[in-house]
Design a protein around this motif. Structure first.
Motif, mmCIF file in Angstrom:
data_model
loop_
_atom_site.group_PDB
_atom_site.id
_atom_site.type_symbol
_atom_site.label_atom_id
_atom_site.label_comp_id
_atom_site.label_asym_id
_atom_site.label_seq_id
_atom_site.Cartn_x
_atom_site.Cartn_y
_atom_site.Cartn_z
ATOM 1 N N HIS A 178 6.708 -34.230 -33.842
ATOM 2 C CA HIS A 178 7.515 -34.115 -32.621
ATOM 3 C C HIS A 178 6.566 -33.874 -31.446
ATOM 4 C CE1 HIS A 178 7.120 -29.816 -31.721
ATOM 5 N NE2 HIS A 178 7.512 -29.479 -32.940
ATOM 6 N N PRO A 179 6.939 -34.299 -30.260
ATOM 7 C CA PRO A 179 6.074 -34.087 -29.100
ATOM 8 C C PRO A 179 6.084 -32.625 -28.679
ATOM 9 C CG PRO A 179 8.132 -35.130 -28.440
ATOM 10 C CD PRO A 179 8.151 -35.086 -29.920
ATOM 11 N N LEU A 180 4.904 -32.040 -28.608
ATOM 12 C CA LEU A 180 4.812 -30.631 -28.236
ATOM 13 C C LEU A 180 5.409 -30.389 -26.853
ATOM 14 C CD1 LEU A 180 3.734 -27.792 -28.884
ATOM 15 C CD2 LEU A 180 1.551 -28.505 -27.856
ATOM 16 N N SER A 181 5.328 -31.381 -25.997
ATOM 17 C CA SER A 181 5.802 -31.224 -24.621
ATOM 18 C C SER A 181 7.294 -30.922 -24.532
ATOM 19 C CB SER A 181 5.482 -32.493 -23.814
ATOM 20 O OG SER A 181 6.063 -33.619 -24.429
ATOM 21 N N ASP A 182 8.043 -31.238 -25.569
ATOM 22 C CA ASP A 182 9.491 -31.022 -25.561
ATOM 23 C C ASP A 182 9.894 -29.693 -26.180
ATOM 24 O OD1 ASP A 182 10.445 -34.503 -26.244
ATOM 25 O OD2 ASP A 182 9.729 -33.490 -24.429
ATOM 26 N N TYR A 183 8.917 -28.929 -26.652
ATOM 27 C CA TYR A 183 9.230 -27.718 -27.404
ATOM 28 C C TYR A 183 8.514 -26.506 -26.842
ATOM 29 C CZ TYR A 183 11.472 -30.323 -31.189
ATOM 30 O OH TYR A 183 12.330 -31.097 -31.934
ATOM 31 N N CYS A 184 9.146 -25.381 -26.997
ATOM 32 C CA CYS A 184 8.455 -24.111 -26.803
ATOM 33 C C CYS A 184 7.576 -23.869 -28.035
ATOM 34 C CB CYS A 184 9.447 -22.971 -26.648
ATOM 35 S SG CYS A 184 10.483 -23.118 -25.180
ATOM 36 N N ALA A 185 6.552 -23.070 -27.838
ATOM 37 C CA ALA A 185 5.624 -22.804 -28.940
ATOM 38 C C ALA A 185 5.162 -21.356 -28.879
ATOM 39 C CB ALA A 185 4.434 -23.750 -28.875
ATOM 40 N N GLY A 186 4.704 -20.875 -30.001
ATOM 41 C CA GLY A 186 4.240 -19.494 -30.005
ATOM 42 C C GLY A 186 3.437 -19.161 -31.238
ATOM 43 N N TRP A 187 2.847 -17.998 -31.184
ATOM 44 C CA TRP A 187 2.085 -17.454 -32.297
ATOM 45 C C TRP A 187 2.739 -16.153 -32.742
ATOM 46 C CZ3 TRP A 187 -1.964 -19.951 -34.626
ATOM 47 C CH2 TRP A 187 -2.489 -21.048 -33.947
ATOM 48 N N ILE A 188 2.903 -16.046 -34.034
ATOM 49 C CA ILE A 188 3.513 -14.873 -34.655
ATOM 50 C C ILE A 188 2.539 -14.390 -35.721
ATOM 51 C CG2 ILE A 188 5.454 -14.047 -36.028
ATOM 52 C CD1 ILE A 188 5.897 -17.248 -34.082
#
Length: 124
Positions: A27-37
């Protein structure tokens, strides 16, 4: 098929730095929020940093001023730059993408996809 592959975890001494990378496919990263856990041994997972599609970021109080999250949408990669690492930062670090909401300027990530994790060990 969506895959998130983290890398960059290592053993370092306190005060050192690491950069974690998370390559996203499917999936395109540009369309999603992202994070580190992260998950410390014997503890629940805790959010470390999140970024929305505009590049705004939120950090846990314990890492503010030491960690930075940023994304390279062209490479479909999200990074976590960790400076001045402390013993208490020792954990398995997971990358996640999904939806997010903003409440009082704080980004709350709702993960949909997860990576397999990369281990960070800090010795004092």
């Amino acid at each position: 098929q969506v895959q998130l592959v983290e890398s960059g975890g290592a053993s370092v001494q306190a005060g050192g730095s690491l950069r974690l990378s998370c390559v996203v496919s499917g999936h395109p990263l540009s369309d999603y929020c992202a994070g580190w856990i992260r998950q410390k041994s014997g503890k629940d997972r805790e959010g470390v940093a999140s970024t929305d599609v505009a590049g705004e970021a939120t950090f846990a109080d314990s890492v503010k001023g030491r960690f930075t999250i940023f994304r390279d949408n062209a490479k479909n990669t999200v990074y976590l730059q960790m400076n001045n690492l402390q013993f208490d930062d020792t954990a398995m670090y997971y990358c996640a993408t999904g939806s997010c909401s903003s409440v009082n300027g704080i980004i709350h990530l709702s993960p949909r996809y997860w990576g397999q994790g990369t281990q960070v060990t800090v010795s004092s």
